[in-house]
Write a protein that holds these residues in place. Structure first.
Motif, mmCIF file in Angstrom:
data_model
loop_
_atom_site.group_PDB
_atom_site.id
_atom_site.type_symbol
_atom_site.label_atom_id
_atom_site.label_comp_id
_atom_site.label_asym_id
_atom_site.label_seq_id
_atom_site.Cartn_x
_atom_site.Cartn_y
_atom_site.Cartn_z
ATOM 1 N N ALA A 174 -16.960 -15.167 -7.610
ATOM 2 C CA ALA A 174 -17.272 -14.445 -6.368
ATOM 3 C C ALA A 174 -16.008 -14.152 -5.580
ATOM 4 C CB ALA A 174 -18.252 -15.263 -5.526
ATOM 5 N N ALA A 175 -15.096 -15.125 -5.534
ATOM 6 C CA ALA A 175 -13.834 -14.915 -4.821
ATOM 7 C C ALA A 175 -12.980 -13.857 -5.516
ATOM 8 C CB ALA A 175 -13.074 -16.226 -4.721
ATOM 9 N N ILE A 176 -13.009 -13.840 -6.844
ATOM 10 C CA ILE A 176 -12.274 -12.817 -7.592
ATOM 11 C C ILE A 176 -12.811 -11.425 -7.274
ATOM 12 C CG2 ILE A 176 -11.898 -11.907 -9.925
ATOM 13 C CD1 ILE A 176 -11.654 -14.819 -10.874
ATOM 14 N N VAL A 177 -14.121 -11.301 -7.177
ATOM 15 C CA VAL A 177 -14.724 -10.015 -6.816
ATOM 16 C C VAL A 177 -14.256 -9.584 -5.426
ATOM 17 C CG1 VAL A 177 -16.888 -8.845 -6.277
ATOM 18 C CG2 VAL A 177 -16.738 -10.324 -8.295
ATOM 19 N N LEU A 178 -14.277 -10.522 -4.478
ATOM 20 C CA LEU A 178 -13.901 -10.189 -3.102
ATOM 21 C C LEU A 178 -12.440 -9.764 -3.004
ATOM 22 C CD1 LEU A 178 -14.670 -10.043 -0.116
ATOM 23 C CD2 LEU A 178 -14.027 -12.460 0.087
ATOM 24 N N HIS A 179 -11.534 -10.530 -3.613
ATOM 25 C CA HIS A 179 -10.121 -10.150 -3.445
ATOM 26 C C HIS A 179 -9.788 -8.901 -4.270
ATOM 27 C CE1 HIS A 179 -7.490 -12.180 -6.841
ATOM 28 N NE2 HIS A 179 -8.559 -11.657 -7.362
ATOM 29 N N SER A 180 -10.567 -8.606 -5.329
ATOM 30 C CA SER A 180 -10.375 -7.346 -6.050
ATOM 31 C C SER A 180 -10.735 -6.161 -5.163
ATOM 32 C CB SER A 180 -11.241 -7.332 -7.318
ATOM 33 O OG SER A 180 -10.869 -8.360 -8.203
ATOM 34 N N ILE A 181 -11.817 -6.280 -4.424
ATOM 35 C CA ILE A 181 -12.206 -5.216 -3.491
ATOM 36 C C ILE A 181 -11.162 -5.042 -2.404
ATOM 37 C CG2 ILE A 181 -13.921 -4.570 -1.748
ATOM 38 C CD1 ILE A 181 -16.029 -5.993 -3.492
ATOM 39 N N ILE A 182 -10.659 -6.156 -1.888
ATOM 40 C CA ILE A 182 -9.683 -6.099 -0.800
ATOM 41 C C ILE A 182 -8.365 -5.494 -1.287
ATOM 42 C CG2 ILE A 182 -8.201 -7.570 0.630
ATOM 43 C CD1 ILE A 182 -10.659 -9.301 1.166
ATOM 44 N N PHE A 199 -4.133 -6.734 2.256
ATOM 45 C CA PHE A 199 -4.853 -5.768 3.085
ATOM 46 C C PHE A 199 -4.160 -5.529 4.419
ATOM 47 C CE2 PHE A 199 -7.913 -5.061 6.539
ATOM 48 C CZ PHE A 199 -8.485 -3.871 6.130
ATOM 49 N N PHE A 200 -3.560 -6.548 4.999
ATOM 50 C CA PHE A 200 -3.107 -6.462 6.387
ATOM 51 C C PHE A 200 -1.879 -5.574 6.576
ATOM 52 C CE2 PHE A 200 -5.551 -10.345 5.831
ATOM 53 C CZ PHE A 200 -6.508 -10.173 6.814
ATOM 54 N N PRO A 201 -0.800 -5.709 5.785
ATOM 55 C CA PRO A 201 0.285 -4.725 5.931
ATOM 56 C C PRO A 201 -0.166 -3.297 5.641
ATOM 57 C CG PRO A 201 1.020 -6.635 4.668
ATOM 58 C CD PRO A 201 -0.460 -6.757 4.808
ATOM 59 N N ALA A 202 -1.068 -3.144 4.659
ATOM 60 C CA ALA A 202 -1.564 -1.804 4.336
ATOM 61 C C ALA A 202 -2.339 -1.212 5.507
ATOM 62 C CB ALA A 202 -2.451 -1.862 3.088
ATOM 63 N N ALA A 203 -3.215 -2.022 6.111
ATOM 64 C CA ALA A 203 -4.020 -1.537 7.238
ATOM 65 C C ALA A 203 -3.146 -1.234 8.451
ATOM 66 C CB ALA A 203 -5.082 -2.578 7.594
ATOM 67 N N ILE A 204 -2.149 -2.079 8.710
ATOM 68 C CA ILE A 204 -1.254 -1.845 9.848
ATOM 69 C C ILE A 204 -0.487 -0.545 9.652
ATOM 70 C CG2 ILE A 204 0.812 -2.707 11.025
ATOM 71 C CD1 ILE A 204 -0.291 -5.559 10.466
ATOM 72 N N LEU A 205 0.030 -0.322 8.445
ATOM 73 C CA LEU A 205 0.740 0.926 8.154
ATOM 74 C C LEU A 205 -0.176 2.125 8.358
ATOM 75 C CD1 LEU A 205 3.227 2.429 6.973
ATOM 76 C CD2 LEU A 205 2.228 2.060 4.706
ATOM 77 N N TRP A 206 -1.403 2.054 7.848
ATOM 78 C CA TRP A 206 -2.335 3.171 7.979
ATOM 79 C C TRP A 206 -2.639 3.460 9.445
ATOM 80 C CZ3 TRP A 206 -7.072 4.292 10.032
ATOM 81 C CH2 TRP A 206 -7.700 5.455 9.571
ATOM 82 N N LEU A 207 -2.867 2.430 10.233
ATOM 83 C CA LEU A 207 -3.209 2.605 11.648
ATOM 84 C C LEU A 207 -2.035 3.187 12.434
ATOM 85 C CD1 LEU A 207 -5.140 -0.737 12.114
ATOM 86 C CD2 LEU A 207 -6.123 1.545 12.428
ATOM 87 N N VAL A 208 -0.830 2.716 12.146
ATOM 88 C CA VAL A 208 0.347 3.215 12.859
ATOM 89 C C VAL A 208 0.604 4.678 12.513
ATOM 90 C CG1 VAL A 208 2.855 3.004 13.025
ATOM 91 C CG2 VAL A 208 1.424 0.955 13.129
ATOM 92 N N VAL A 209 0.515 5.015 11.231
ATOM 93 C CA VAL A 209 0.731 6.408 10.817
ATOM 94 C C VAL A 209 -0.375 7.302 11.365
ATOM 95 C CG1 VAL A 209 0.800 7.954 8.821
ATOM 96 C CG2 VAL A 209 2.049 5.794 8.767
ATOM 97 N N ALA A 210 -1.607 6.811 11.355
ATOM 98 C CA ALA A 210 -2.721 7.597 11.888
ATOM 99 C C ALA A 210 -2.558 7.867 13.378
ATOM 100 C CB ALA A 210 -4.045 6.869 11.630
ATOM 101 N N GLY A 211 -1.864 6.965 14.076
ATOM 102 C CA GLY A 211 -1.687 7.135 15.515
ATOM 103 C C GLY A 211 -0.711 8.226 15.893
ATOM 104 N N ARG A 212 0.178 8.587 14.983
ATOM 105 C CA ARG A 212 1.164 9.616 15.306
ATOM 106 C C ARG A 212 0.487 10.984 15.414
ATOM 107 N NH1 ARG A 212 6.247 8.330 15.464
ATOM 108 N NH2 ARG A 212 6.903 6.279 14.717
ATOM 109 N N GLY A 213 0.846 11.699 16.448
ATOM 110 C CA GLY A 213 0.272 13.019 16.661
ATOM 111 C C GLY A 213 -1.004 13.018 17.471
ATOM 112 N N HIS A 214 -1.530 11.825 17.798
ATOM 113 C CA HIS A 214 -2.728 11.742 18.618
ATOM 114 C C HIS A 214 -2.358 11.595 20.092
ATOM 115 C CE1 HIS A 214 -4.716 11.076 14.779
ATOM 116 N NE2 HIS A 214 -5.886 11.178 15.380
ATOM 117 N N SER A 215 -3.340 11.759 20.948
ATOM 118 C CA SER A 215 -3.125 11.564 22.370
ATOM 119 C C SER A 215 -2.803 10.097 22.650
ATOM 120 C CB SER A 215 -4.372 11.987 23.149
ATOM 121 O OG SER A 215 -5.482 11.164 22.786
#
Length: 601
Positions: free
Chosen positions: A237-245, A294-310
């Motif tokens: 079960a843990a292998i399934v979870l970390h594979s998804i993550i 997951f966490f560095p990937a999510a932080i990068l995505w959120l920071v890049v997504a923020g550029r160009g927004h209000s």
């Protein structure tokens, strides 16, 4: 347009010759590497590579020649970075190049992790030669998405994610073994809690290492849910979870690649991701190194997504990034480097408008405030969760940070039983803290400046230079007779994906050759000038990795500690290939214009 049409006509005209010579080369390569030299799948790959190299030789030569001329012309251009960011970029690339040289000359050799350097270097050279063709193929796939509904790209990523997860689960399930060391303690504690059973060793362990409480709590909740649906295998079960993550992490960074360099770069990024994540050596060990991806990937995505927004939208995205970091730090402390790098790039990036500078300062300040508030809230939630009876506020038994400083000053910087016994034997927290500093200084003084520098290079070559990330080199993974899965397909997989498998050398050679190419592409900013390579996101990733490498150079060091940042390495390499392809295309376009002008004259 005329020159491009002529080039296409030449390509079509010579297609039969390409197929003929490429086909002959493929057959000869397959015959040369066929069993018993290599198993059929590996020999088939060798044949395909040989066929592509011969059949596409003119394209490879033309692209590299055009790229070389354009890159040489661009060397006089400045990177455009503010000087602190420029120094950090130069320092990171120089460190990786310094570590790449001994990794090329003397590969990682360990009792459990060994490489045959000849095949590794030959395969690495073949991969470098094939990069233009591989990127062209990815560009063909990527060209299908522009101008179409964004949902089509999302569906493509979902499909890729499903493939990644399926492969990871299949490999992880085939080679899974009962876990030991810290990963085993976390899994056993979460399993016992989900069953409502006591687990005596847990209380003392989490007093020493409270940093693993968050992951234990997550797995506890997850295992409890799985049990309610009839699940009986916590490790699977843990292998399934970390594979998804991990697959979700790859897709997030692929989305960033599309924003930075287009669909071709995003598709290309997925190729090495399949090798190092889907076929990675840590698929059977669900622990902080894999969950933490997951966490560095999510932080990068959120920071890049923020550029160009209000500004309000940016504040919201950066606030979420800070909360993600607050949770991630509880699983892997080095996650914080990605958010800190985003802060540095945001504050130091050249801004000409004073109002914009004020907005950046406000963004970083609010993000920092959210991080601190979230960290306090997470700590409180962990305390109230009742994972184990450990008072985080009054715990005096925790292993201090200076213990890991002590570990980092000897050998390869990894676990030393004598050191941990000494640390745990000191009851006073202040004395325990000081002991780490004293032993560190004693060891450094004994080695001297040159000896200490050599020790750092040796230990960092061992970790940064290992394309397997020391897979199957720790704990029970070194054995080959205690696997849970007994079906025929799992037994076949284990011929390739275990420490002593009959064909393990093949996947290790693929990992190492691919990783050497990745590291070479990562240091490209030392010689290349491209807006994509020096974008804020690329600079953020390099500063994150610089902080990680410096931290591991001084403190405890293991190759798997880099694994959560693998998507950053792969994206930087992909941006280099995309930039090189753009330079080659630009040179061909300019040459075509000059040729057309001469014809008109």
């Amino acid at each position: 347009m005329l020159r491009r049409a002529e080039a296409r006509a030449v390509n079509v005209r010579f297609l039969p010759l390409r197929l003929l010579f490429g086909g002959v080369a493929a057959v000869l390569c397959f015959a040369a590497f066929a069993p018993p030299v290599l198993p059929v799948p590996a020999a088939t790959l060798a044949g395909a590579a040989g066929g592509l190299l011969v059949g596409g030789l003119d394209v490879i030569v033309r692209d590299y020649a055009a790229f070389g001329r354009r890159a040489f012309q661009a060397l006089e251009q400045r990177s455009g970075l503010a000087w602190p960011l420029g120094i950090a970029t130069w320092l990171f690339c120089s460190i990786i190049l310094l570590l790449l040289v001994p990794a090329l000359i003397q590969p990682v050799n360990d009792e459990f992790v060994k490489y045959d350097q000849g095949p590794v270097l030959i395969l690495a050279a073949a991969i470098l030669a094939l990069l233009p063709l591989l990127f062209r193929g990815c560009a063909r796939v990527g060209s299908f998405f522009p101008g179409r509904h964004r949902a089509l790209w999302a569906a493509f990523l979902v499909l890729v994610g499903a493939v990644l997860v399926t492969v990871q689960i299949a490999l992880g399930a085939a080679v899974r073994i009962p876990l030991d060391w810290d990963a085993g303690m976390v899994l056993d504690t979460a399993t016992a809690l989900s069953r409502g059973e006591p687990f005596a060793p847990a209380e003392r362990y989490y007093q020493w290492y409270p940093n693993n409480l968050m992951l234990t709590w997550v797995l506890w909740v997850y295992f409890s849910a799985i049990r309610s649906f009839g699940g009986t295998d916590p490790l699977l079960a843990a292998i399934v979870l970390h594979s998804i993550i991990m697959s979700a992490s790859v897709l997030l960074v692929a989305s960033v690649a599309r924003r930075l360099a287009g669909y071709a770069a995003a598709v290309f990024f997925l190729v090495p991701s399949f090798l190092f994540v889907a076929l990675g050596g840590w698929n059977s060990v669900p622990y902080s190194d894999t969950f933490g991806m997951f966490f560095p990937a999510a932080i990068l995505w959120l920071v890049v997504a923020g550029r160009g927004h209000s500004l309000p939208a940016r504040l919201g995205l950066w606030g979420v990034a800070a909360m993600v970091a607050a949770v991630g730090v509880q699983i892997k402390p080095t996650v914080l480097f990605s958010l800190m790098a985003a802060w540095a790039v945001t504050l130091l990036w050249k801004v000409e408008i004073r109002r914009r500078l004020i907005a950046e300062v406000v963004t970083v300040a609010i993000s920092a405030a959210v991080l601190l508030g979230s960290a306090v809230a997470v700590q409180g939630a962990l305390q109230d969760a009742g994972v184990v009876k450990v008072d985080l506020r009054s715990n005096t038994s925790q292993v201090p940070l200076t213990h890991f400083l002590k570990l980092g000053s000897t050998g390869r910087g990894s676990f030393q039983e004598d050191d941990i016994r000494e640390t745990l034997g000191i009851k006073d927290p202040q004395e325990r803290f000081q002991n780490g500093i004293d032993v560190y200084l004693e060891r450094v003084q004994e080695m001297g400046p040159i000896g200490y520098a050599q020790q750092i290079v040796t230990k960092m070559t061992w970790s940064v230079g290992d394309g397997s990330f020391f897979a199957w080199g720790e704990g029970l993974a070194r054995q080959r007779d205690n696997f849970t899965a007994e079906d025929i397909s799992s037994a076949t997989i284990r011929h390739y994906f275990t420490v002593q498998g009959e064909h393990t050398g093949i996947i290790r050679t693929l990992w190492q050759a691919g990783w050497l190419v990745v590291l070479l592409l990562v240091v490209a900013p030392l010689a290349l000038r491209s807006r994509t390579l020096f974008s804020p996101a690329a600079t953020m990733m390099r500063i994150s990795l610089l902080a990680l490498v410096v931290f591991l150079a001084v403190f405890e060091n293991r190759s798997r500690y880099l694994y959560l940042y693998v998507p950053y390495f792969l994206l930087l390499a992909s941006l280099t290939v995309a930039s090189a392809a753009g330079m080659a295309r630009s040179h061909r376009h300019l040459s075509g214009q000059r040729s057309g002008a001469r014809v008109r004259d």
